[in-house]
Scaffold this active site. Structure first.
Site, short mmCIF file in Angstrom:
data_model
loop_
_atom_site.label_atom_id
_atom_site.label_comp_id
_atom_site.label_asym_id
_atom_site.label_seq_id
_atom_site.Cartn_x
_atom_site.Cartn_y
_atom_site.Cartn_z
N ASN A 63 63.72 19.31 44.52
CA ASN A 63 63.14 20.27 45.46
C ASN A 63 64.11 21.44 45.56
O ASN A 63 65.15 21.34 46.20
CB ASN A 63 62.97 19.57 46.82
CG ASN A 63 62.58 20.53 47.93
OD1 ASN A 63 62.15 21.65 47.67
ND2 ASN A 63 62.74 20.08 49.17
N LYS A 114 63.79 24.15 47.10
CA LYS A 114 63.72 24.88 48.38
C LYS A 114 63.65 26.39 48.10
O LYS A 114 63.04 26.78 47.12
CB LYS A 114 64.92 24.50 49.27
CG LYS A 114 65.05 22.98 49.38
CD LYS A 114 66.00 22.55 50.44
CE LYS A 114 66.02 21.03 50.50
NZ LYS A 114 66.82 20.51 51.58
N HIS A 147 57.60 18.49 54.41
CA HIS A 147 59.06 18.45 54.34
C HIS A 147 59.64 18.75 55.73
O HIS A 147 59.08 19.55 56.48
CB HIS A 147 59.58 19.46 53.31
CG HIS A 147 61.04 19.29 53.05
ND1 HIS A 147 61.99 19.82 53.88
CD2 HIS A 147 61.70 18.61 52.09
CE1 HIS A 147 63.20 19.48 53.43
NE2 HIS A 147 63.04 18.74 52.34
N GLU A 166 61.93 20.57 56.70
CA GLU A 166 62.16 22.00 56.98
C GLU A 166 60.85 22.69 57.38
O GLU A 166 60.85 23.61 58.19
CB GLU A 166 62.84 22.66 55.77
CG GLU A 166 64.30 22.22 55.69
CD GLU A 166 64.86 22.06 54.29
OE1 GLU A 166 64.30 22.62 53.34
OE2 GLU A 166 65.88 21.35 54.16
N GLU A 206 62.83 10.95 54.03
CA GLU A 206 63.98 11.85 54.09
C GLU A 206 64.49 11.93 55.52
O GLU A 206 63.97 12.72 56.33
CB GLU A 206 63.56 13.24 53.61
CG GLU A 206 63.10 13.26 52.17
CD GLU A 206 63.35 14.62 51.52
OE1 GLU A 206 63.93 14.63 50.44
OE2 GLU A 206 62.99 15.65 52.11
N GLY A 231 70.89 17.94 53.15
CA GLY A 231 71.76 19.10 53.02
C GLY A 231 73.04 18.98 53.83
O GLY A 231 73.76 19.95 54.02
N SER A 263 70.82 14.29 50.40
CA SER A 263 72.15 14.32 49.78
C SER A 263 72.32 13.35 48.62
O SER A 263 73.40 12.79 48.44
CB SER A 263 73.24 14.10 50.84
OG SER A 263 73.16 15.08 51.85
P1 PGA Z 1 69.41 17.55 49.75
O1 PGA Z 1 67.87 17.86 50.09
O2 PGA Z 1 69.44 16.70 48.52
O3 PGA Z 1 70.04 18.90 49.53
O4 PGA Z 1 69.97 16.82 50.94
C1 PGA Z 1 66.86 16.89 49.93
C2 PGA Z 1 65.53 17.42 50.39
O5 PGA Z 1 65.47 18.07 51.44
O6 PGA Z 1 64.51 17.21 49.71
#
Ligand code: PGA
Length: 249
Positions: free
Chosen positions: A10, A12, A99, A101, A171, A177, A210
């Protein structure tokens, strides 16, 4: 027989059109040793404006590609939105929905996400449906209540065959992140519990938060984790594919 692993990236709001071209200038060489591995499915989800170079690069390598959001109406007065028919013209087959976000920064509700899931399924495409709790929710002991609400809202009006077509991605918001990963046991507990709630032991459930080369092996070895949804580490071919190599070795 070893299990099939889904490695989905992803991006983003990262990788412009030209950066996506650069990514695919490097990607084939890194992917070469893995590309005939039938136990691996690689997918990349880019911003809308990078979908064209993504589709070209992904088709050449034979990987899955998709978008990170979509609106459920096919067309009309919805300024700033992108529809499913628009994505279909790019041959998009998979779309990330719900997601954290989108939920927390852009205020998407369970109801809106459920409408998107249904519209994507109706179009014959695959929703990659994300769900997970915040740190506050985990610490207050409401992890499972929150996830039950998120999951049930997405699947409650769907037929069993539709439910089985969704790819689920657990998630935990506190692990996204942040460099903080859920422990393999924490992730496994939720993924196993989710299968029961969904009512289908065979659905594909990814873990995200992560994930990187150094923690991939222990997470992906868990019985109920079918793969990873990767943010930061998916932006470069080497750090992305290292996740699968680490699991295999
Ligand atoms: P990340 O993001 O691996 O940077 O923690 C995962 C995601 O939000 O899909």
């Amino acid at each position: 027989m070893s299990k099939k692993i889904y490695l989905y990236g992803n991006w983003k709001m990262n990788n412009t059109y030209s950066e996506t071209e650069k990514f695919f200038a490097e990607f084939p060489a890194v992917y070469e040793p893995l590309k005939n591995d039938s136990n691996l499915e690689v997918g990349i989800f880019a911003p809308f404006t990078s979908l064209w170079p993504l589709s070209q690069g992904a088709k050449k390598c034979g990987i899955v590609f998709g978008a990170q959001n979509v609106y459920y109406e096919p067309k009309g007065a919805f300024t700033g939105e992108i529809s499913i028919p628009m994505l279909k013209e790019y041959d998009v087959t998979h779309i990330i929905l719900g997601h954290s976000e989108r939920r927390h920064i852009f205020g998407e509700s369970d109801e809106l996400i459920a409408k998107k899931v249904k519209a994507v399924l109706d179009a014959g495409m695959t929703p990659v449906f994300c769900y997970g709790e915040t740190l506050e929710e985990r610490e207050s002991g409401s992890t499972f209540t929150v996830m039950e609400r998120q999951l049930k809202s997405a699947i409650k009006d769907l037929l069993p065959e539709e439910i089985s077509k969704i790819i689920y991605a657990y998630e935990p918001v506190w692990a996204i992140g942040t460099g903080k990963t859920a422990t393999p046991d924490q992730a496994e507990e939720v993924c196993g519990w989710s299968r029961k709630l969904i009512g289908n032991e065979k659905v594909v459930i990814l873990y995200g938060g992560s994930v990187k080369g150094s923690n991939a092996k222990e997470l992906l070895n868990m019985k109920d984790i079918d793969g990873a949804l990767v943010g930061g580490a998916s932006l470069k071919p080497a750090s992305f594919l290292e996740i699968y190599t680490a699991f295999k070795n």
